[in-house]
Design a protein around this motif. Sequence first.
Motif, PDB file in Angstrom:
ATOM      1  N   HIS A  18      -3.792  -7.548  -1.743  1.00 21.61           N
ATOM      2  CA  HIS A  18      -4.300  -6.180  -1.589  1.00 21.61           C
ATOM      3  C   HIS A  18      -5.186  -5.837  -2.787  1.00 21.61           C
ATOM      4  O   HIS A  18      -5.037  -6.419  -3.876  1.00 21.61           O
ATOM      5  CB  HIS A  18      -3.139  -5.185  -1.459  1.00 21.61           C
ATOM      6  CG  HIS A  18      -2.848  -4.417  -2.706  1.00 21.61           C
ATOM      7  ND1 HIS A  18      -2.114  -4.946  -3.755  1.00 21.61           N
ATOM      8  CD2 HIS A  18      -3.214  -3.165  -3.101  1.00 21.61           C
ATOM      9  CE1 HIS A  18      -2.021  -4.059  -4.719  1.00 21.61           C
ATOM     10  NE2 HIS A  18      -2.680  -2.974  -4.373  1.00 21.61           N
ATOM     11  N   GLU A  27      -7.455  -2.240  -4.528  1.00 17.89           N
ATOM     12  CA  GLU A  27      -7.735  -0.810  -4.464  1.00 17.89           C
ATOM     13  C   GLU A  27      -8.698  -0.450  -5.582  1.00 17.89           C
ATOM     14  O   GLU A  27      -8.696  -1.081  -6.643  1.00 17.89           O
ATOM     15  CB  GLU A  27      -6.447   0.004  -4.581  1.00 17.89           C
ATOM     16  CG  GLU A  27      -5.594  -0.353  -5.790  1.00 17.89           C
ATOM     17  CD  GLU A  27      -4.242   0.306  -5.751  1.00 17.89           C
ATOM     18  OE1 GLU A  27      -4.135   1.422  -6.301  1.00 17.89           O
ATOM     19  OE2 GLU A  27      -3.306  -0.292  -5.199  1.00 17.89           O
ATOM     20  N   MET A  63       0.809  -1.214   0.000  1.00 19.67           N
ATOM     21  CA  MET A  63       0.000   0.000   0.000  1.00 19.67           C
ATOM     22  C   MET A  63       0.845   1.268   0.000  1.00 19.67           C
ATOM     23  O   MET A  63       0.305   2.374  -0.047  1.00 19.67           O
ATOM     24  CB  MET A  63      -0.923  -0.004   1.224  1.00 19.67           C
ATOM     25  CG  MET A  63      -1.836  -1.213   1.310  1.00 19.67           C
ATOM     26  SD  MET A  63      -2.665  -1.409   2.914  1.00 19.67           S
ATOM     27  CE  MET A  63      -3.610   0.102   3.018  1.00 19.67           C
ATOM     28  N   THR A  87      -6.715  -0.841   6.040  1.00 15.16           N
ATOM     29  CA  THR A  87      -7.488  -0.159   5.019  1.00 15.16           C
ATOM     30  C   THR A  87      -7.264   1.340   5.125  1.00 15.16           C
ATOM     31  O   THR A  87      -7.068   1.869   6.236  1.00 15.16           O
ATOM     32  CB  THR A  87      -8.983  -0.489   5.140  1.00 15.16           C
ATOM     33  OG1 THR A  87      -9.691   0.109   4.049  1.00 15.16           O
ATOM     34  CG2 THR A  87      -9.552   0.029   6.445  1.00 15.16           C
ATOM     35  N   ILE A 134      -7.981   1.618  -0.417  1.00 16.07           N
ATOM     36  CA  ILE A 134      -6.943   0.619  -0.637  1.00 16.07           C
ATOM     37  C   ILE A 134      -6.841  -0.211   0.632  1.00 16.07           C
ATOM     38  O   ILE A 134      -6.785   0.339   1.747  1.00 16.07           O
ATOM     39  CB  ILE A 134      -5.593   1.271  -0.996  1.00 16.07           C
ATOM     40  CG1 ILE A 134      -4.513   0.196  -1.194  1.00 16.07           C
ATOM     41  CG2 ILE A 134      -5.169   2.305   0.029  1.00 16.07           C
ATOM     42  CD1 ILE A 134      -3.216   0.738  -1.768  1.00 16.07           C
ATOM     43  N   SER A 135      -6.858  -1.534   0.488  1.00 13.58           N
ATOM     44  CA  SER A 135      -6.874  -2.437   1.637  1.00 13.58           C
ATOM     45  C   SER A 135      -5.903  -3.577   1.398  1.00 13.58           C
ATOM     46  O   SER A 135      -5.648  -3.962   0.251  1.00 13.58           O
ATOM     47  CB  SER A 135      -8.282  -2.994   1.891  1.00 13.58           C
ATOM     48  OG  SER A 135      -9.224  -1.950   2.075  1.00 13.58           O
ATOM     49  N   GLY A 136      -5.360  -4.103   2.486  1.00 20.72           N
ATOM     50  CA  GLY A 136      -4.409  -5.200   2.381  1.00 20.72           C
ATOM     51  C   GLY A 136      -4.579  -6.199   3.503  1.00 20.72           C
ATOM     52  O   GLY A 136      -4.884  -5.836   4.652  1.00 20.72           O
ATOM     53  N   TYR A 163       0.616   6.217   2.360  1.00 16.22           N
ATOM     54  CA  TYR A 163      -0.173   5.262   1.600  1.00 16.22           C
ATOM     55  C   TYR A 163      -0.816   5.994   0.416  1.00 16.22           C
ATOM     56  O   TYR A 163      -1.212   7.160   0.538  1.00 16.22           O
ATOM     57  CB  TYR A 163      -1.254   4.635   2.467  1.00 16.22           C
ATOM     58  CG  TYR A 163      -0.750   3.552   3.403  1.00 16.22           C
ATOM     59  CD1 TYR A 163       0.547   3.085   3.335  1.00 16.22           C
ATOM     60  CD2 TYR A 163      -1.588   2.985   4.367  1.00 16.22           C
ATOM     61  CE1 TYR A 163       1.009   2.089   4.175  1.00 16.22           C
ATOM     62  CE2 TYR A 163      -1.141   1.989   5.218  1.00 16.22           C
ATOM     63  CZ  TYR A 163       0.157   1.551   5.116  1.00 16.22           C
ATOM     64  OH  TYR A 163       0.626   0.565   5.949  1.00 16.22           O
TER      65      TYR A 163
END
Length: 561
Positions: free
Chosen positions: A248, A250, A201, A291, A261-263, A228
């Motif tokens: 991840h 996005e 991210m 996130t 955007i999340s991982g 990020y």
Amino acid sequence: MKNFTLLFLLLLTQTIAFGQSNNATLKGVIKDQNGVPIDMVNVVLKEYPTLGTTTNANGEFLLRIPARKQLTIIFSSLGYQTFQDSVFAKREETIIKKIEMPEMNLELAEIIVREQRRNGGSIVSLDPKIINSISSASGGIEAGLKTLPGVASNNELSSQYTVRGGNFDENLVYVNDVEVYRPFLIRSGQQEGLSFINSDMVSTIDFSAGGFNAKYGDKMSSVLDIKYRKPSNFKGSASLSMLGASAHFEDVALNGKLSHISGLRYKTNRYMLGSLDEQGEYDPRFLDFQTYITYQFNEKFDLSFLGNVAQNQYNFIPQTRETTFGTWQNPLNTKIYFDGQEQDDFQTYLGAVTANYHPNAYLNLKFIASAYHAKEKETYDIQGQYYLNQLERNMGSEEFGDSSLNLGVGTFLNHARNSLDATVYSFAHKGAFNSEKHLINWGIKFQHEKINDELNEWIYRDSAGYSIPYSDNQVNLFYILNAKNKISSNRITGYVQDSWSVPVENGDLYLTGGVRFNYWDFNDELLISPRATLNYFPSGRKKCRSVYLPAGIISRHFLKS
């Protein structure tokens, strides 16, 4: 008669097998136009890409190929022209080839290298792509930091690092201007699991090993400033290995106003820990989800949220440990048999809401509210029974390296019931005003901390039937620790900073000066810390300097020759 029959069947089987062979042999030597053998040349069958070999230092090769088939042989090597040849071999025929491969002139594409300077004092910008390519057991951004001057780590399985002899907890970490807390850890040196920073991210990385500006906090070892990214379209990635997995994604929505955007990451060190001297069942599991969500109300105002949930578990059932030590004159060996287990559980939660207001091209205001909670438990009861032996050092003896004399036996028992509960709330305001020659930054932050730490652990040691420390009327423990610590405190910090550009005859001079204050009601102490940095950029060719404001404004200045 039976033996003669078996011998006849065996000879018949070998004859049939020999007659059914459907292979041939291809061998030869490969040289360049000057007659010099070429090594590491790839020799591959076009019809059978999995069949191939390489030449040795003398340019020689040998390859078994299918017989009674028209085959195309490809000879290739970097820096030489690729050569092809056709062969047709009978059964068990040997074909010899002498190949000449002329050198090939390679024309590389043009490479343009540009220099970019930033008015960050001692701040160094790092490329996330290069940092992520550095392999490490711990992985993450910290693996690249450990390669920088002044940065060190004494445990490759940990993402913790020290700078210029400082401690692990003296490093500042920011993610999108939100201060990130390292795990408090019941005891220093324990594995904290995954690093907070998710490398999938990351957009930009700034790092300083000391001497940084007043806008950063009061820990003086180093500062790591992470941004990020805000996605512009849909994108995702995934990876899987024996040490864990990560993914991840996005995307943007609502006509570009909403972006996220999340991982998700999972990591385990069980296969690496299984190679240690201490044999047992290792089961460390580290899992976290992050996130970063942004909603753009209009051109002047946006709201963002940064969230993280992490759970790190460490389960260990030791079995045996064997260690050899001593000198050549007195080689020793100890072996320990274990009973019991260790179970550790670390849970952390972080949530931060940021409001960013940009009324005009010169002013930016940011307000941040964050909450952090850590809950840690450490429990173990481990008993060990050990034997100390002297080893046979006579190399001519059949018992060389085996135990020749038992020097002693003993027992130890380690016990712990430790827990820690920590909560941190903070409210902060950061602002920036940018003019032609000045860049003024200011900020103020209120922080409330509540920590409850309980320690209950002891160690019992017994050697040859005597408890250590020895007493003739009671059994004593070797080590005892019982402690309960409760802290509820408040901090107020703030800073003012100005970056001033002064043109000179042969370049440009940049002076950054500021002052910080820190008040902590736990010890009723007020600290004032003035800071200043001086940067000179000599003239020459045009360079681009980007000033990244805490509030998010980016202003570019071109230094003219």
